[in-house]
Design an enzyme around this catalytic site. Structure first.
Site, PDB file in Angstrom:
ATOM      1  N   ASP A  33       0.784  -0.834   0.049  1.00 10.44           N
ATOM      2  CA  ASP A  33       0.093   0.287  -0.140  1.00 10.44           C
ATOM      3  C   ASP A  33       0.870   1.186  -0.177  1.00 10.44           C
ATOM      4  O   ASP A  33       2.081   1.272   0.812  1.00 10.44           O
ATOM      5  CB  ASP A  33      -0.972   0.277   1.215  1.00 10.44           C
ATOM      6  CG  ASP A  33      -2.327   0.811   0.978  1.00 10.44           C
ATOM      7  OD1 ASP A  33      -3.248   0.267   0.997  1.00 10.44           O
ATOM      8  OD2 ASP A  33      -1.513   2.344   1.396  1.00 10.44           O
ATOM      9  N   ILE A  34       0.738   2.203  -1.232  1.00 12.96           N
ATOM     10  CA  ILE A  34       1.504   3.581  -0.385  1.00 12.96           C
ATOM     11  C   ILE A  34       0.972   4.047   0.415  1.00 12.96           C
ATOM     12  O   ILE A  34       1.952   4.725   0.558  1.00 12.96           O
ATOM     13  CB  ILE A  34       0.504   3.743  -2.173  1.00 12.96           C
ATOM     14  CG1 ILE A  34       2.360   5.523  -3.060  1.00 12.96           C
ATOM     15  CG2 ILE A  34       0.010   5.290  -1.676  1.00 12.96           C
ATOM     16  CD1 ILE A  34       1.816   6.040  -3.764  1.00 12.96           C
ATOM     17  N   ASN A  91     -12.607  -3.710   2.262  1.00 13.75           N
ATOM     18  CA  ASN A  91     -13.733  -2.254   2.368  1.00 13.75           C
ATOM     19  C   ASN A  91     -15.014  -2.849   1.331  1.00 13.75           C
ATOM     20  O   ASN A  91     -14.305  -2.417  -0.050  1.00 13.75           O
ATOM     21  CB  ASN A  91     -13.587  -0.464   2.195  1.00 13.75           C
ATOM     22  CG  ASN A  91     -12.721  -0.588   3.717  1.00 13.75           C
ATOM     23  OD1 ASN A  91     -13.202  -1.121   5.053  1.00 13.75           O
ATOM     24  ND2 ASN A  91     -11.659  -0.407   3.706  1.00 13.75           N
ATOM     25  N   VAL A 100     -11.230   2.731  -3.806  1.00 13.15           N
ATOM     26  CA  VAL A 100     -10.631   2.549  -5.257  1.00 13.15           C
ATOM     27  C   VAL A 100     -12.042   1.458  -5.589  1.00 13.15           C
ATOM     28  O   VAL A 100     -12.009   0.236  -5.196  1.00 13.15           O
ATOM     29  CB  VAL A 100      -9.484   2.243  -4.938  1.00 13.15           C
ATOM     30  CG1 VAL A 100      -9.197   0.871  -6.645  1.00 13.15           C
ATOM     31  CG2 VAL A 100      -8.481   2.930  -4.818  1.00 13.15           C
ATOM     32  N   HIS A 104     -10.231  -5.123  -3.279  1.00 15.92           N
ATOM     33  CA  HIS A 104      -8.567  -5.669  -3.094  1.00 15.92           C
ATOM     34  C   HIS A 104      -8.923  -5.873  -1.677  1.00 15.92           C
ATOM     35  O   HIS A 104      -9.900  -5.369  -0.588  1.00 15.92           O
ATOM     36  CB  HIS A 104      -7.668  -4.162  -2.936  1.00 15.92           C
ATOM     37  CG  HIS A 104      -8.951  -2.813  -2.479  1.00 15.92           C
ATOM     38  ND1 HIS A 104     -10.027  -2.817  -3.468  1.00 15.92           N
ATOM     39  CD2 HIS A 104      -8.377  -2.396  -1.640  1.00 15.92           C
ATOM     40  CE1 HIS A 104     -10.155  -1.650  -2.654  1.00 15.92           C
ATOM     41  NE2 HIS A 104      -9.322  -1.308  -1.456  1.00 15.92           N
ATOM     42  N   HIS A 106      -7.301  -5.806   1.866  1.00 12.21           N
ATOM     43  CA  HIS A 106      -5.934  -5.120   2.764  1.00 12.21           C
ATOM     44  C   HIS A 106      -5.154  -6.613   3.862  1.00 12.21           C
ATOM     45  O   HIS A 106      -5.852  -7.190   4.809  1.00 12.21           O
ATOM     46  CB  HIS A 106      -6.123  -4.103   3.550  1.00 12.21           C
ATOM     47  CG  HIS A 106      -6.286  -3.066   3.094  1.00 12.21           C
ATOM     48  ND1 HIS A 106      -5.922  -1.576   3.137  1.00 12.21           N
ATOM     49  CD2 HIS A 106      -7.983  -2.258   2.570  1.00 12.21           C
ATOM     50  CE1 HIS A 106      -6.715  -0.947   1.992  1.00 12.21           C
ATOM     51  NE2 HIS A 106      -8.145  -1.169   1.685  1.00 12.21           N
TER      52      HIS A 106
HETATM   53  P1  AMP Z   1     -10.084   1.522   0.555  1.00 12.62           P
HETATM   54  O1  AMP Z   1     -10.204   2.856   0.884  1.00 12.62           O
HETATM   55  O2  AMP Z   1     -10.639   0.025   0.695  1.00 12.62           O
HETATM   56  O3  AMP Z   1     -10.831   1.424  -1.322  1.00 12.62           O
HETATM   57  O4  AMP Z   1      -8.259   1.623  -0.056  1.00 12.62           O
HETATM   58  C1  AMP Z   1      -8.012   1.955  -0.589  1.00 12.62           C
HETATM   59  C2  AMP Z   1      -6.023   2.156  -0.632  1.00 12.62           C
HETATM   60  O5  AMP Z   1      -5.124   1.991  -1.860  1.00 12.62           O
HETATM   61  C3  AMP Z   1      -5.455   2.595  -0.033  1.00 12.62           C
HETATM   62  O6  AMP Z   1      -5.354   2.191   1.870  1.00 12.62           O
HETATM   63  C4  AMP Z   1      -4.737   3.250  -0.356  1.00 12.62           C
HETATM   64  O7  AMP Z   1      -3.490   3.827   0.110  1.00 12.62           O
HETATM   65  C5  AMP Z   1      -4.214   2.056  -1.461  1.00 12.62           C
HETATM   66  N1  AMP Z   1      -3.469   3.393  -2.493  1.00 12.62           N
HETATM   67  C6  AMP Z   1      -4.495   4.227  -3.566  1.00 12.62           C
HETATM   68  N2  AMP Z   1      -3.282   4.278  -4.645  1.00 12.62           N
HETATM   69  C7  AMP Z   1      -2.690   3.361  -4.415  1.00 12.62           C
HETATM   70  C8  AMP Z   1      -1.185   3.035  -5.362  1.00 12.62           C
HETATM   71  N3  AMP Z   1      -0.526   3.906  -6.627  1.00 12.62           N
HETATM   72  N4  AMP Z   1      -0.448   2.488  -4.989  1.00 12.62           N
HETATM   73  C9  AMP Z   1      -0.774   1.318  -4.003  1.00 12.62           C
HETATM   74  N5  AMP Z   1      -1.785   1.721  -3.121  1.00 12.62           N
HETATM   75  C10 AMP Z   1      -3.056   2.605  -3.204  1.00 12.62           C
END
Ligand code: AMP
Length: 119
Positions: A33-34, A91, A100, A104, A106
């Site tokens: 995760d970024i 989520n 996103v 996915h 986590h």
């Molecule tokens: P969610 O709120 O469950 O959709 O989580 C989305 C996750 O994607 C968050 O923890 C972000 O930090 C992560 N994220 C967003 N953009 C990137 C990226 N380019 N590379 C890796 N993780 C990302």
């Protein structure tokens, strides 16, 4: 909800933006995760176009589902959090604050994570 092909994970899968890859197979990708919320924070995603867990559970093939589940376990082992314990979060939709719109999971670990949900 219709799948948005311009979401950030779709762009990672197309190689348009980089990621810190952990491992992959033909149908699943794991990367860091970024914006990590714990010392270990990885994401495991299908390569197919699925909006969220509901969509994945309904439409993915058995092979895609098995791959994703097995990769979650493999990544937890690779990152060294299996023994101490870790948390999986996916989520799904508005109430869960899904940012996103590409399914996915986590993987969070590396420290005591506290109660399951903030009050
Ligand atoms: P969610 O709120 O469950 O959709 O989580 C989305 C996750 O994607 C968050 O923890 C972000 O930090 C992560 N994220 C967003 N953009 C990137 C990226 N380019 N590379 C890796 N993780 C990302």
């Amino acid at each position: 909800m219709a799948y948005d092909p311009d979401n950030v994970f779709a762009r990672i899968l197309r190689g348009e933006i980089p990621c810190k890859k952990i491992c992959e197979d033909t149908v699943t990708l794991a990367f860091h995760d970024i914006n990590p919320k714990a010392p270990t924070h990885a994401l495991v995603i299908p390569k197919g176009a699925y909006v969220d867990h509901n969509d994945f559970a309904a439409r993915a093939t058995d092979a895609e589902i098995a791959s994703l589940e097995r990769m979650v376990g493999k990544v937890a082992d690779m990152l060294g959090v299996s023994e101490g314990g870790y948390r999986l979060i996916s989520n799904c939709g508005g109430n869960a604050h899904q940012d996103v719109p590409h399914y996915h999971v986590h993987i969070l670990g590396g420290r005591a994570l506290g109660p399951m949900l903030a009050k």
